[in-house]
Design an enzyme around this catalytic site. Sequence first.
Site, PDB file in Angstrom:
ATOM      1  N   ARG A 164       0.841  -1.219   0.000  1.00 53.56           N
ATOM      2  CA  ARG A 164       0.000   0.000   0.000  1.00 53.56           C
ATOM      3  C   ARG A 164       0.874   1.265   0.000  1.00 53.56           C
ATOM      4  O   ARG A 164       0.565   2.247   0.678  1.00 53.56           O
ATOM      5  CB  ARG A 164      -0.917   0.054   1.224  1.00 53.56           C
ATOM      6  CG  ARG A 164      -1.933  -1.041   1.304  1.00 53.56           C
ATOM      7  CD  ARG A 164      -3.029  -0.883   0.264  1.00 53.56           C
ATOM      8  NE  ARG A 164      -4.108  -1.815   0.524  1.00 53.56           N
ATOM      9  CZ  ARG A 164      -4.086  -3.099   0.167  1.00 53.56           C
ATOM     10  NH1 ARG A 164      -3.052  -3.577  -0.493  1.00 53.56           N
ATOM     11  NH2 ARG A 164      -5.103  -3.875   0.440  1.00 53.56           N
ATOM     12  N   SER A 238     -10.359  -0.841   4.084  1.00 53.49           N
ATOM     13  CA  SER A 238      -9.577  -1.063   5.304  1.00 53.49           C
ATOM     14  C   SER A 238      -9.119   0.280   5.850  1.00 53.49           C
ATOM     15  O   SER A 238      -8.515   1.062   5.130  1.00 53.49           O
ATOM     16  CB  SER A 238      -8.342  -1.915   5.016  1.00 53.49           C
ATOM     17  OG  SER A 238      -8.721  -3.210   4.660  1.00 53.49           O
ATOM     18  N   GLU A 336      -4.325   3.367   7.293  1.00 54.49           N
ATOM     19  CA  GLU A 336      -3.978   3.378   5.877  1.00 54.49           C
ATOM     20  C   GLU A 336      -4.599   4.633   5.255  1.00 54.49           C
ATOM     21  O   GLU A 336      -4.153   5.136   4.227  1.00 54.49           O
ATOM     22  CB  GLU A 336      -4.590   2.116   5.264  1.00 54.49           C
ATOM     23  CG  GLU A 336      -4.293   1.906   3.825  1.00 54.49           C
ATOM     24  CD  GLU A 336      -5.103   0.738   3.269  1.00 54.49           C
ATOM     25  OE1 GLU A 336      -5.026  -0.377   3.804  1.00 54.49           O
ATOM     26  OE2 GLU A 336      -5.816   0.974   2.289  1.00 54.49           O
TER      27      GLU A 336
HETATM   28  N1  EPU Z   1      -9.838 -12.085  10.589  1.00 57.46           N
HETATM   29  C1  EPU Z   1     -10.186 -12.091  11.925  1.00 57.46           C
HETATM   30  N2  EPU Z   1     -11.378 -11.554  12.289  1.00 57.46           N
HETATM   31  C2  EPU Z   1     -12.228 -11.026  11.363  1.00 57.46           C
HETATM   32  C3  EPU Z   1     -11.864 -10.991   9.989  1.00 57.46           C
HETATM   33  C4  EPU Z   1     -10.646 -11.533   9.622  1.00 57.46           C
HETATM   34  O1  EPU Z   1      -9.449 -12.577  12.786  1.00 57.46           O
HETATM   35  O2  EPU Z   1     -13.303 -10.565  11.753  1.00 57.46           O
HETATM   36  C5  EPU Z   1      -8.552 -12.656  10.168  1.00 57.46           C
HETATM   37  C6  EPU Z   1      -8.727 -13.742   9.140  1.00 57.46           C
HETATM   38  O3  EPU Z   1      -8.969 -14.958   9.743  1.00 57.46           O
HETATM   39  C7  EPU Z   1      -7.425 -13.696   8.404  1.00 57.46           C
HETATM   40  C8  EPU Z   1      -7.039 -12.273   8.466  1.00 57.46           C
HETATM   41  O4  EPU Z   1      -7.811 -11.669   9.497  1.00 57.46           O
HETATM   42  O5  EPU Z   1      -6.424 -14.424   9.050  1.00 57.46           O
HETATM   43  C9  EPU Z   1      -7.146 -11.572   7.121  1.00 57.46           C
HETATM   44  O6  EPU Z   1      -8.487 -11.255   6.681  1.00 57.46           O
HETATM   45  P1  EPU Z   1      -8.805 -10.866   5.163  1.00 57.46           P
HETATM   46  O7  EPU Z   1      -8.546 -11.988   4.264  1.00 57.46           O
HETATM   47  O8  EPU Z   1     -10.154 -10.253   5.101  1.00 57.46           O
HETATM   48  O9  EPU Z   1      -7.730  -9.788   4.746  1.00 57.46           O
HETATM   49  P2  EPU Z   1      -7.182  -8.497   5.486  1.00 57.46           P
HETATM   50  O10 EPU Z   1      -5.739  -8.693   5.647  1.00 57.46           O
HETATM   51  O11 EPU Z   1      -7.977  -8.161   6.670  1.00 57.46           O
HETATM   52  C10 EPU Z   1      -6.589  -7.282   3.255  1.00 57.46           C
HETATM   53  C11 EPU Z   1      -6.699  -5.922   2.629  1.00 57.46           C
HETATM   54  C12 EPU Z   1      -8.053  -5.681   1.986  1.00 57.46           C
HETATM   55  C13 EPU Z   1      -8.295  -6.797   0.983  1.00 57.46           C
HETATM   56  C14 EPU Z   1      -8.191  -8.141   1.719  1.00 57.46           C
HETATM   57  C15 EPU Z   1      -8.345  -9.321   0.792  1.00 57.46           C
HETATM   58  C16 EPU Z   1      -5.271  -4.434   3.882  1.00 57.46           C
HETATM   59  C17 EPU Z   1      -5.172  -3.323   4.856  1.00 57.46           C
HETATM   60  N3  EPU Z   1      -6.478  -4.874   3.618  1.00 57.46           N
HETATM   61  O12 EPU Z   1      -7.438  -7.328   4.382  1.00 57.46           O
HETATM   62  O13 EPU Z   1      -7.974  -4.456   1.285  1.00 57.46           O
HETATM   63  O14 EPU Z   1      -9.526  -6.655   0.361  1.00 57.46           O
HETATM   64  O15 EPU Z   1      -6.899  -8.267   2.334  1.00 57.46           O
HETATM   65  O16 EPU Z   1      -7.209  -9.448   0.021  1.00 57.46           O
HETATM   66  O17 EPU Z   1      -4.248  -4.868   3.368  1.00 57.46           O
HETATM   67  C18 EPU Z   1      -8.351  -2.101   1.414  1.00 57.46           C
HETATM   68  O18 EPU Z   1      -7.137  -1.960   1.273  1.00 57.46           O
HETATM   69  O19 EPU Z   1      -9.125  -1.104   1.527  1.00 57.46           O
HETATM   70  C19 EPU Z   1      -8.902  -3.442   1.498  1.00 57.46           C
HETATM   71  C20 EPU Z   1     -10.187  -3.673   1.747  1.00 57.46           C
END
Ligand code: EPU
Length: 606
Positions: A164, A238, A336
């Site tokens: 990012r 996010s 972010e």
């Molecule tokens: N998790 C929890 N609790 C929850 C939800 C998720 O513990 O309520 C855990 C999941 O089990 C998993 C981890 O959090 O281990 C990751 O969750 P997720 O796959 O949703 O991805 P993220 O890392 O939270 C990132 C990006 C998103 C993108 C998703 C999917 C960032 C800051 N965010 O989220 O990007 O859509 O991956 O690839 O990197 C954005 O940048 O605006 C955005 C939405």
Amino acid sequence: MRIEYDKDLTDLTTFKVPAKAAIYAEYDSEKDLLALTRTPEFIDNEFLHIGAGSNLLFISPFKGIVLHSAIKGIKTYRKDDDTVFVIAGAGEKWTDLVDFCLENDIAGLENMAGIPGEVGASAVQNVGAYGAEAADFIHSVECFDVETRKTVLLYSEQCRFGYRDSIFKNEAKGKLIVMRVSYRLRKGTEARNLTYRPLKEFADSLQRTPTIRELAEEVVRLRDSKLPDPSLIGSAGSFFKNPEVNEYFFQEEIRTRGIEMPVYPAGKEGFVKLSGAWLIDHSGLKGSSIGGAEVWPGQPLVIANTGGATGSQVAELADHVVKTVKLKYGIELEPEVNYIDTDIKVTVLGSGTSKGVPEIGCTCPTCMSTDPKDKRLRASVLMETHGLRILIDASPDLRQQALRLGLSRLDAILLTHQHYDHVGGIDDVRPFCIHRDLPIFANPQTAHDLRKRLDYCFREHPYPGVPRLDLHEVECRPFKINGLEVIPIEVMHGKLPIYGYRIGDFAYVTDAKTLDEKEKEKLLGLEVLILNCLRLNQPHFAHLILPEAIALIEELKPRRCYLTHTNHQLGRYAEVSKLLPPGVEFAYDGEVITIKHQPHIHIHHE
Ligand code: EPU
């Protein structure tokens, strides 16, 4: 070109919190942009470039000029057997670009279907989701350089893409404007990137490789199940980044406490990446709310505006999330989202000379005074603006000052010079180096001295746990910290040339005795000046005393001036304050000074 004044931007941002700009301008071609950069509106004001406003949080109205690109057009421009180059105008919607690819059997961007925002932002922010990020495909970025007013082409490797992150958010912020982005993609309809586990499971359920259209639909379905519907509920996707922490911290503070949590490889060596969602979830914050702002239960990395939230409420909730996670895990989440906050807040952390007040062993009336304003730690200030926290000087009292203020994050340190009372606290910045090497800016002499003084921090293989510093030598000309312009001012501390710093309408000058005329010019038109004043009337070879400080203030004419770096011979705050002319005060420890930014608006006669 269209220029508007006092523009309401609420509907031009995805958060839908009240947002305003003093000036707003939209352009639709390079020529138009060139003309715009020649207007007084542009020349005299700070600018902020927005895309679809999907990554902004307005805390206060933006008091400069907001720019928006309406440069359109999506086309393919070079093909060989299996590569297709697609070039798109910065003002195109990202989802229109993804649709264009799907319709033309061009593969690559399907994992990023449904991301709100515009093409320009895909390069600035290196957007990403579901195992892919824009940088995987960006071939080059066509930019407009606002300083030279020329077009420059940056190839992917020059864009310094990170998680990012890109050059456009750092060194090139406020300098390069993205006009077009070109992507190197693949001909075909087969979706090949199944690294994100739920997508692999989707392919397994089909028992074949999904098409790019099927994959894009699955991605949109996944997004819809977790993220708030952008047409109904405001958010910025996010709100926080997934935090990266250094391995030493992770081992010492997380592993040794027996905490099990998801860990991913980080983009940089010596660091690991953790799940922000997991940390927020396990801190019990899902569904927490302040006013209309809520930690989104479906994906706690998101803060949603469920109705009527203000920027300050969102920021307050974000702060609560950061503090709660920090308390439980010692990890500081970093937003972010960009905070739009042009006001400057300065907190005086210390206002005393090298020995502080009281002096050890002294029984003079000032040192014996019980007035808290007569207790002066070694001189330093914390400056907060645009969501950044910048410390000026690291006094030997830094630890005490940080604890007193509850300071838990720092973005950079500016050093005025190498004397111990201004750098002695650097070893105490260790808690601020968990997430990145802490940037420090100093003149070449100070940097040289620091490398000697703190040689243990600058060795090739330092002892684990020493402060991790990213030392920048700066010449005496303007430079930028995350896009924020900082102007060094050379002042003479006796015979030693040292720096003061100006940021917007605020300047901090300490340990000065004399200044050149051309350096004085850099200090004209200030709202607030903090200036050193050692004592009342016994001259000193290296420091201004009261009559000299007042004479300088009369020349520079800041609207308000605060005197700092004072010693016990000054006398008691309550008494000596009576000696000061209007608009001049002695600073005291803990004092908070706010500087409201004023826009420069020109009335147009067409
Ligand atoms: N998790 C929890 N609790 C929850 C939800 C998720 O513990 O309520 C855990 C999941 O089990 C998993 C981890 O959090 O281990 C990751 O969750 P997720 O796959 O949703 O991805 P993220 O890392 O939270 C990132 C990006 C998103 C993108 C998703 C999917 C960032 C800051 N965010 O989220 O990007 O859509 O991956 O690839 O990197 C954005 O940048 O605006 C955005 C939405």
